[in-house]
Write an enzyme that holds these catalytic residues in place. Structure first.
Site, PDB file in Angstrom:
ATOM      1  N   GLU A   1       8.612  52.115  44.345  1.00 10.27           N
ATOM      2  CA  GLU A   1       7.813  51.149  45.214  1.00 10.27           C
ATOM      3  C   GLU A   1       7.603  50.614  46.441  1.00 10.27           C
ATOM      4  OE1 GLU A   1      10.155  47.377  45.233  1.00 10.27           O
ATOM      5  OE2 GLU A   1       8.097  47.653  46.853  1.00 10.27           O
TER       6      GLU A   1
ATOM      7  N   ASP B   1      14.356  45.904  46.393  1.00 10.23           N
ATOM      8  CA  ASP B   1      15.932  45.328  46.081  1.00 10.23           C
ATOM      9  C   ASP B   1      17.251  46.427  46.135  1.00 10.23           C
ATOM     10  OD1 ASP B   1      16.970  44.807  43.718  1.00 10.23           O
ATOM     11  OD2 ASP B   1      15.085  43.525  44.105  1.00 10.23           O
TER      12      ASP B   1
ATOM     13  N   ASP C   1       2.163  53.108  44.909  1.00 12.08           N
ATOM     14  CA  ASP C   1       1.947  52.007  44.284  1.00 12.08           C
ATOM     15  C   ASP C   1       2.314  53.214  43.188  1.00 12.08           C
ATOM     16  OD1 ASP C   1      -0.287  51.142  42.227  1.00 12.08           O
ATOM     17  OD2 ASP C   1      -1.706  50.659  43.814  1.00 12.08           O
TER      18      ASP C   1
ATOM     19  N   GLN D   1       2.457  41.684  50.568  1.00 13.78           N
ATOM     20  CA  GLN D   1       2.973  40.503  50.236  1.00 13.78           C
ATOM     21  C   GLN D   1       3.938  39.498  52.281  1.00 13.78           C
ATOM     22  OE1 GLN D   1       5.011  41.339  46.989  1.00 13.78           O
ATOM     23  NE2 GLN D   1       6.016  43.317  48.017  1.00 13.78           N
TER      24      GLN D   1
ATOM     25  N   ASP E   1      10.853  46.611  37.098  1.00 12.29           N
ATOM     26  CA  ASP E   1      11.009  44.950  38.139  1.00 12.29           C
ATOM     27  C   ASP E   1       9.948  44.525  39.071  1.00 12.29           C
ATOM     28  OD1 ASP E   1      13.396  43.632  38.482  1.00 12.29           O
ATOM     29  OD2 ASP E   1      13.711  44.408  40.418  1.00 12.29           O
TER      30      ASP E   1
ATOM     31  N   TYR F   1      21.491  39.754  36.812  1.00 13.15           N
ATOM     32  CA  TYR F   1      19.450  39.459  36.755  1.00 13.15           C
ATOM     33  C   TYR F   1      19.406  41.689  36.619  1.00 13.15           C
ATOM     34  CZ  TYR F   1      14.739  41.149  37.781  1.00 13.15           C
ATOM     35  OH  TYR F   1      13.272  41.008  37.495  1.00 13.15           O
TER      36      TYR F   1
END
Lengths: 370, 370
Positions: free
Chosen positions: B224, B205, B259, B152, B280, B181
Site C-alpha cells: 500500500e 483499509d 508503490d 490523495q 484492490d 466487498y
C-alpha cells in the site's frame, strides 16, 4: 429525455465572502453568453444575482456573507442536437465559474461541490427517496406500467441495473434484483416449507409465492387485495414471480384476491392453523404521529389475527423498515408486547439491492407454553 | 447543521401552462411572507418570478409554457430555535404552493414532485455520487477524518447505517458494513488460503488482509503506497481491519508501504510466484477518453506484472466497476486479451451495501498450457 436540468455548484470559502469581488469575477461568464443580470443586495445577508438568457435558461448566484457561494443553473433541454450543445454549454459555464472561483480563492482553504444535475419535469422520474428521507436518483430509463387501482398508484419502472421495479404509491416495493428481500422474509433459508401450510398476506408481486411453491408446501395461500398489482407483476416482474401468477390456483397454492382482514377473521373463527404466516403487506409506519394511529391500529390488528391463525410452534415473518428508523422500529417492537398471546421475536438487517438502505426483517413466534 | 437548504417542487401540468393564472395563484403565498417579486417574461419561453425575503431567503417560480412549473426555495438555516421555525415556515410555503397548484389544476392529469431538500454548503457533505453518475444522499452525520496525503484526499465519514466510510478523493471506497466487498474480492468463499502465498495490491483499509490472516496463509504481503490511509483506517475502520494494521508485520503477513509497481517488477525479476494476487488498487477507469489513456496503461502494466508473479494455477482477483458502466467494463475485458500470457476470466455482480449500485468483480487465471 426532454426535461429541465438543474445544475448546482457550491463553494465554501473558509472565510467571509466579498460579494463585489465574487460578482466581478463571475459576471463576465454570464455576460459572454448574453445573460442579463438583476441584482438584489440585502443589508446583512449578502446578495443574489439572477441571470436570464434569451433562450429561457436562468442562473442564480447567491453569495452568503459568511462564505458560501451557491450557483444554480436551470435550462430546459430536449433530445435534439442543439440540446446536446446546450448541455455542453451549461457544463462549460459551470467549468468557467468553478475555475474563476478557484482562482479568486487560490490561497484559501475553500471547498467546491458540484452535484450531478437534477432532472426536473421529465417523462421518467428517477428520484424515489429512501424510507429515511434521503434523496436518491435511480438509473430508471423507462416507464413500463403506470396505473391507478382503487387502492393505490402502481408503477413499474425499468432500472438498468435492478431490472423492473414495482413502486406502490411512491414507495419502492421490490425490484427484479431483490431476491434477497424474498429470501429474508421467508426466514433466510433456515426453514423447511415442504408439506407445510403457509399464509402470505399481500405479496402481490408473487415473489414469495413463487419461491415457496418451489419448496413443495402442502398449501400456500396468498391474500392480495389488488388485482391490478397481480396483473402488472404477472406481466412485467417475471424475474420475481416466474409463472406462478399466470393462474390463481395451482397444485399447492391459491391466490385470494381479497382484503386480508376478513379472511384472517374467517380463518380464526374456523380454527385454521398455519405453520407460517408471512406478512408482506406494508412496512412499519414511519411516522409515530397521532395521525398515523389508524395505521398502527391496522398493524396491531393484523399481527393479532395472524397470531390467532398461527400454530403454537409456527413462525410469523415480516419486514420492518429502514434500520435508521429506530423510533418507529422500537414502537413496532412495543406492539409485539400487546398481542393476545405472549410472543418473542428476533430481527435481521439485510441489504436489499434496490432499496439503497439497510432493511430490518422480523421473525415472531409464540412463547413456549409453561 | 448550519447550511443552505434548497427545496424544490415541480408540477407537470399535462397541458400548456397559463403563466398569468399560475402567478396569480401563487403570488399571494410569497406576498404574505413579505417576499418581493421580480418578474422576467420571455417572448416564447414562459416566465421567471424571483421572490426575496428580508431575511435572505429567495425563491424562483419558473413557468415553462409547455406545462412545467418549477419552484425553488433556498434559505440559510442554522441550528437554533428560530431556524427550526424557519424550516417549518419553508415547508409550509411549499405546502401552500402545492395546494394552490393542485387547486388550479384540479381537472388536469398533473403530476407533482417534491424532493427531500438539498443541503448545500454544510460542514458535513452527504452527497457522494455513484460511479455511474447518479445523485445520492448518504446518512452521514459526522466527519471522522479529513486529510490530504501526498497521494490523495482521505476522508472517513460516519454513516448511521453503514458505519464509518472511507472516501478517497471523492470516491466511496469501503464502509465498515461492506464485508461483502472483501468477501467478493477474495473469491466469494470458494478459495482455500491456508498455507498459500498471497499478494495484495493496495487494500490500505486492511479489510482483505484482516480476512486472509484469519485463514492462516503461509504469507500475505500487502503493498500500500499511502501510510496515511493505513493510519486513518487503523484508527477509524476497525470493524474492517480489526487489529491487523496495529503492526506492519505479523506471523503470516507483512505490509510494505511502497508503490506496488517497483515491488512487482522486483518480484518478477526474482521469479517470485504467488498463489493469489488480489488487486484492490482502483476501480476500472470510467472514462474511455484519450486523456484517460495513461490510467489504462497503468492498469495494463499492473495486470501484466501481476500475471508474471502469479503461479500457473494461481488466481487474480480484482474489482471492476458499477455494472452499468458496460463500455468501460468491455474495454477492461479487451485488455485481458493483451497480456504477456493468455488468460481467461469470470465475473460476478455483487451488491456492496454502501455503494448504492451493483458492482462487478473479476477472477482472472492463466489459460491451461497445452
Amino acid at each position: 429525455m426532454a426535461a429541465a436540468r438543474h445544475r448546482t455548484l457550491d463553494f465554501l470559502l473558509g472565510g467571509p465572502a466579498r460579494g463585489e469581488a465574487v460578482l466581478a469575477a463571475l459576471r463576465p461568464v454570464f455576460q459572454e453568453r448574453g445573460m442579463a443580470e438583476s441584482l438584489h443586495i440585502w443589508p446583512d445577508h449578502g446578495c443574489l444575482a439572477t441571470y436570464v438568457s434569451a433562450h429561457g435558461s436562468f442562473a442564480n448566484v447567491r453569495i452568503y456573507p459568511h462564505g458560501l457561494v451557491s450557483l444554480d443553473l436551470q435550462s430546459y433541454e430536449g433530445e435534439g442536437e442543439g440540446d446536446a450543445q446546450a448541455q455542453e454549454g451549461d457544463d462549460s459555464l459551470l467549468d468557467q465559474v468553478e475555475a474563476r472561483m478557484k482562482d479568486l480563492n487560490r490561497d484559501g482553504p475553500g471547498k467546491v461541490k458540484r452535484l450531478p444535475p437534477l432532472v426536473r419535469g421529465g417523462a421518467v422520474d428517477r428520484y424515489w427517496p429512501t424510507a429515511d428521507g434521503r434523496l436518491v436518483e435511480y438509473d430508471i430509463d423507462a416507464v413500463v406500467y403506470d396505473e391507478d387501482s382503487p387502492y393505490q398508484n402502481i408503477k413499474i419502472l425499468h432500472s438498468k441495473q435492478y431490472g423492473n421495479i414495482l413502486i406502490l404509491s411512491g414507495d419502492v416495493n421490490l425490484a427484479e434484483s431483490d431476491w434477497v428481500y424474498t429470501h429474508a422474509i421467508m426466514g433466510s433459508g433456515k426453514e423447511d416449507y415442504a408439506g407445510k401450510d403457509v399464509l402470505i398476506l399481500g405479496g402481490g408481486d408473487g415473489g414469495i409465492l413463487c419461491e415457496i411453491v418451489k419448496l413443495k408446501p402442502k398449501m400456500a395461500t396468498m391474500v392480495e387485495i389488488d388485482q391490478m398489482v397481480i396483473d402488472g407483476c404477472r406481466k412485467y416482474m417475471r424475474k420475481t414471480c416466474g409463472d406462478v401468477l399466470d393462474s390463481l390456483t395451482g397444485d399447492c397454492y391459491q391466490v385470494l384476491v381479497e382484503d386480508c382482514i376478513p379472511v384472517l377473521k374467517r380463518y380464526a373463527e374456523e380454527g385454521r392453523a398455519f405453520d407460517y404466516v408471512i406478512n408482506d403487506l406494508t412496512a412499519v409506519p414511519i411516522s409515530t404521529s397521532p395521525e398515523q394511529e389508524s395505521t398502527w391500529e391496522f398493524l396491531r390488528l393484523i399481527l393479532d389475527l395472524s397470531m390467532r391463525v398461527l400454530k403454537q410452534d409456527g413462525k410469523y415473518f415480516t419486514q420492518g423498515n429502514c434500520v435508521n428508523l429506530t423510533e418507529a422500529l422500537s414502537l413496532y417492537e412495543q406492539q409485539l408486547g400487546c398481542l393476545y398471546c405472549p410472543v418473542e421475536f428476533s430481527k435481521e438487517v439485510v441489504c436489499v439491492p434496490s432499496y439503497l438502505e439497510l432493511w430490518v426483517f422480523y421473525t415472531v413466534w409464540k412463547k413456549a407454553q409453561p
